[in-house]
Design a protein around this motif. Structure first.
Motif, PDB file in Angstrom:
ATOM      1  N   ASP A 207      29.946  47.785  40.917  1.00  0.00           N
ATOM      2  CA  ASP A 207      30.340  48.395  42.199  1.00  0.00           C
ATOM      3  C   ASP A 207      31.732  49.014  42.083  1.00  0.00           C
ATOM      4  N   LEU A 208      32.648  48.245  41.480  1.00  0.00           N
ATOM      5  CA  LEU A 208      34.034  48.711  41.365  1.00  0.00           C
ATOM      6  C   LEU A 208      34.111  49.942  40.468  1.00  0.00           C
ATOM      7  N   ALA A 209      33.328  49.921  39.393  1.00  0.00           N
ATOM      8  CA  ALA A 209      33.329  51.068  38.481  1.00  0.00           C
ATOM      9  C   ALA A 209      32.917  52.329  39.235  1.00  0.00           C
ATOM     10  N   LYS A 210      31.977  52.162  40.160  1.00  0.00           N
ATOM     11  CA  LYS A 210      31.541  53.317  40.970  1.00  0.00           C
ATOM     12  C   LYS A 210      32.670  53.839  41.850  1.00  0.00           C
ATOM     13  N   GLU A 211      33.647  52.972  42.127  1.00  0.00           N
ATOM     14  CA  GLU A 211      34.809  53.382  42.937  1.00  0.00           C
ATOM     15  C   GLU A 211      35.950  53.847  42.027  1.00  0.00           C
ATOM     16  N   ASN A 212      35.630  54.057  40.756  1.00  0.00           N
ATOM     17  CA  ASN A 212      36.662  54.468  39.791  1.00  0.00           C
ATOM     18  C   ASN A 212      37.639  53.368  39.448  1.00  0.00           C
ATOM     19  N   ILE A 213      37.209  52.129  39.647  1.00  0.00           N
ATOM     20  CA  ILE A 213      38.056  50.988  39.307  1.00  0.00           C
ATOM     21  C   ILE A 213      37.375  50.269  38.149  1.00  0.00           C
ATOM     22  N   LEU A 214      37.964  50.397  36.980  1.00  0.00           N
ATOM     23  CA  LEU A 214      37.378  49.734  35.821  1.00  0.00           C
ATOM     24  C   LEU A 214      38.173  48.462  35.551  1.00  0.00           C
ATOM     25  N   VAL A 215      37.472  47.319  35.543  1.00  0.00           N
ATOM     26  CA  VAL A 215      38.179  46.048  35.369  1.00  0.00           C
ATOM     27  C   VAL A 215      38.446  45.773  33.889  1.00  0.00           C
ATOM     28  N   GLU A 216      39.404  44.874  33.692  1.00  0.00           N
ATOM     29  CA  GLU A 216      39.896  44.605  32.342  1.00  0.00           C
ATOM     30  C   GLU A 216      38.795  44.166  31.373  1.00  0.00           C
ATOM     31  N   SER A 217      37.905  43.252  31.821  1.00  0.00           N
ATOM     32  CA  SER A 217      36.893  42.744  30.900  1.00  0.00           C
ATOM     33  C   SER A 217      35.891  43.833  30.514  1.00  0.00           C
ATOM     34  N   TRP A 218      35.936  44.935  31.200  1.00  0.00           N
ATOM     35  CA  TRP A 218      35.107  46.083  30.822  1.00  0.00           C
ATOM     36  C   TRP A 218      35.972  47.193  30.216  1.00  0.00           C
ATOM     37  N   GLY A 220      38.954  48.248  31.307  1.00  0.00           N
ATOM     38  CA  GLY A 220      39.798  48.992  32.245  1.00  0.00           C
ATOM     39  C   GLY A 220      41.171  48.354  32.405  1.00  0.00           C
ATOM     40  N   LYS A 221      41.908  48.829  33.387  1.00  0.00           N
ATOM     41  CA  LYS A 221      43.284  48.359  33.534  1.00  0.00           C
ATOM     42  C   LYS A 221      43.458  47.400  34.715  1.00  0.00           C
ATOM     43  N   PHE A 222      42.382  47.166  35.487  1.00  0.00           N
ATOM     44  CA  PHE A 222      42.523  46.283  36.650  1.00  0.00           C
ATOM     45  C   PHE A 222      42.140  44.849  36.291  1.00  0.00           C
ATOM     46  N   GLN A 223      43.058  43.950  36.499  1.00  0.00           N
ATOM     47  CA  GLN A 223      42.759  42.548  36.212  1.00  0.00           C
ATOM     48  C   GLN A 223      41.789  41.995  37.249  1.00  0.00           C
ATOM     49  N   GLU A 224      40.817  41.214  36.761  1.00  0.00           N
ATOM     50  CA  GLU A 224      39.894  40.560  37.676  1.00  0.00           C
ATOM     51  C   GLU A 224      39.692  39.122  37.209  1.00  0.00           C
ATOM     52  N   GLN A 225      39.319  38.258  38.150  1.00  0.00           N
ATOM     53  CA  GLN A 225      39.127  36.853  37.807  1.00  0.00           C
ATOM     54  C   GLN A 225      37.997  36.286  38.645  1.00  0.00           C
ATOM     55  N   GLU A 226      37.053  35.641  37.988  1.00  0.00           N
ATOM     56  CA  GLU A 226      35.995  34.948  38.721  1.00  0.00           C
ATOM     57  C   GLU A 226      36.575  33.657  39.278  1.00  0.00           C
ATOM     58  N   VAL A 227      36.376  33.421  40.557  1.00  0.00           N
ATOM     59  CA  VAL A 227      36.918  32.209  41.178  1.00  0.00           C
ATOM     60  C   VAL A 227      35.918  31.593  42.154  1.00  0.00           C
TER      61      VAL A 227
END
Ligand code: GDP
Ligand code: MG
Length: 375
Positions: A207-218, A220-227
């Protein structure tokens, strides 16, 4: 603080007036082309188009002798980041704030009962970040953030955007992303409710990738964390990631000067009188200091921290409730410690007068409009 019309605002920003009117409408304001907009509307609309508004005349008038002191490099010390949690309704903002507060504040302290004062501060107890602190604004949601931004307050250093892993990127998720990006504030994504059997964090990443937000584990540069705000899984890692962002920002303040900061919230308490929660940005606030906040000034009679403990002083990034102001300043108002009561009174009076003039002007507009409509 002259009010300008929707058309004038549009031409200043080089966009069509229809876009401005549409932006107003999204805020629930039905503006016509020539309608004059109030300061807050102008600021919020401008923000949508990536513009920051400065109301020069008002600023100059009230801050005429409050020029910012510039600190020498060697006086600066690292300060804790100030974090706001945002996200779609029911994705777990309150649960996450509560979990962090319970796990990181209450258990380690005597008494263990925390006070809701609008913000709280946590200290990391183990791991590589041991001893570091983070301050959380306890008023989750977009309203507080928008109101503060509209008042020119830029207190948030890092935003955590919570997204429920059993749901999707939702309208308020997008709104939060826009707010943070417009404000230039780094984001850490918390993919929440990971304990649920139907949680699918990869769907959120998609979903985030579709918003042009690529997360770190993929990559990208945006940090994400499963919680899980319920069980606490991943929360320590989330806080480490917040601290990593903070490190990149090199947040600094000078604790050895008169305090400057922002009002987080203020209200009238039956027992205590007017109570304001403030966040010190730089300097150290002390009991007995003369504080000027918005149009009010007074001597700090007492200070109470997020554990309900009376304290004598509060340094950078520390949230405290203060007693001693004769009224409730607005969330987002700046506060300054003043050298003399005379100086504080002078500026407070100017601000009060300015506020009064603005409200009279606003009233006049309404009256003129009403007359126009009756014709
Ligand atoms: P807010 O509207 O974003 O503040 O969301 P809340 O914190 O009020 O949470 C909404 C609902 O989700 C509540 O019923 C919470 O108990 C539940 N919830 C929040 N976080 C978690 C989680 O990590 N796991 C599970 N299973 N439920 C959660
Ligand atoms: Mg909530």
């Amino acid at each position: 603080t002259e009010f300008i019309s929707a058309a004038e605002l549009a031409s200043l920003m080089n966009v069509s007036v229809n876009e401005v009117i549409a932006a107003c409408m999204r805020m629930g304001i039905f503006a016509s082309i020539n309608q004059r907009l109030d300061a807050e509307t102008i600021q919020i609309v401008a923000l949508e188009f990536n513009y920051e508004v400065e109301f020069i005349s008002a600023e100059e008038e009230v801050n005429f002798d409050m020029a910012e002191e510039v600190d020498a490099e060697e006086d600066l010390q690292t300060r804790a980041p100030i974090v706001t949690i945002m996200g779609h309704v029911d994705h777990g903002k309150t649960s996450l704030l509560d979990y962090i507060r319970r796990a990181k504040v209450a258990s380690g302290e005597a008494g263990g009962i925390t006070q809701h004062i609008g913000a709280y501060s946590v200290k990391i107890k183990e791991g590589p970040n041991k001893g570091k602190s983070i301050t959380f604004l306890d008023t989750p949601g977009h309203e507080a953030f928008t109101a503060m931004r509209a008042r020119g307050a830029k207190i948030t250093d890092v935003v955590i955007i919570v997204i429920s892993a059993d749901d999707s990127v939702m309208p308020q998720t997008r709104e939060a992303i826009n707010h943070a990006q417009n404000a230039g504030v780094p984001i850490v994504f918390a993919l929440n409710k990971i304990d649920k059997p139907n949680a699918n964090p990869d769907k959120i990443r998609e979903d985030l990738a579709k918003e042009n937000i690529l997360v770190e584990s993929w990559g990208g540069k945006f940090q994400e964390q499963e919680v899980s705000a319920k069980s606490g899984i991943g929360v320590d890692d989330l806080l480490d990631k917040v601290l990593l962002e903070a490190e990149l920002l090199e947040l600094k303040a000078n604790p050895n000067r008169n305090a400057v900061g922002t009002v987080i919230e203020a209200s009238l308490d039956k027992g205590k009188g007017y109570v304001s929660t403030i966040l010190v940005e730089t300097g150290t606030l002390k009991v007995g200091d003369i504080v000027l906040a918005g149009q009010y000034f007074g001597r700090v009679r007492a200070m109470i921290n997020d554990l309900g403990t009376r304290i004598k002083e509060a340094g950078p990034s520390i949230p405290v409730q203060i007693l001693g102001l004769p009224g409730a300043p607005q969330a987002g108002d700046k506060f300054n410690v003043m050298e003399s009561e005379r100086e504080a009174r002078e500026i407070a009076n100017k601000r009060e007068q300015l506020n009064r003039e603005m409200s009279i002007r606003a009233k006049k507009h309404i009256t003129l409009d009403e007359i126009g409509r009756r014709k």
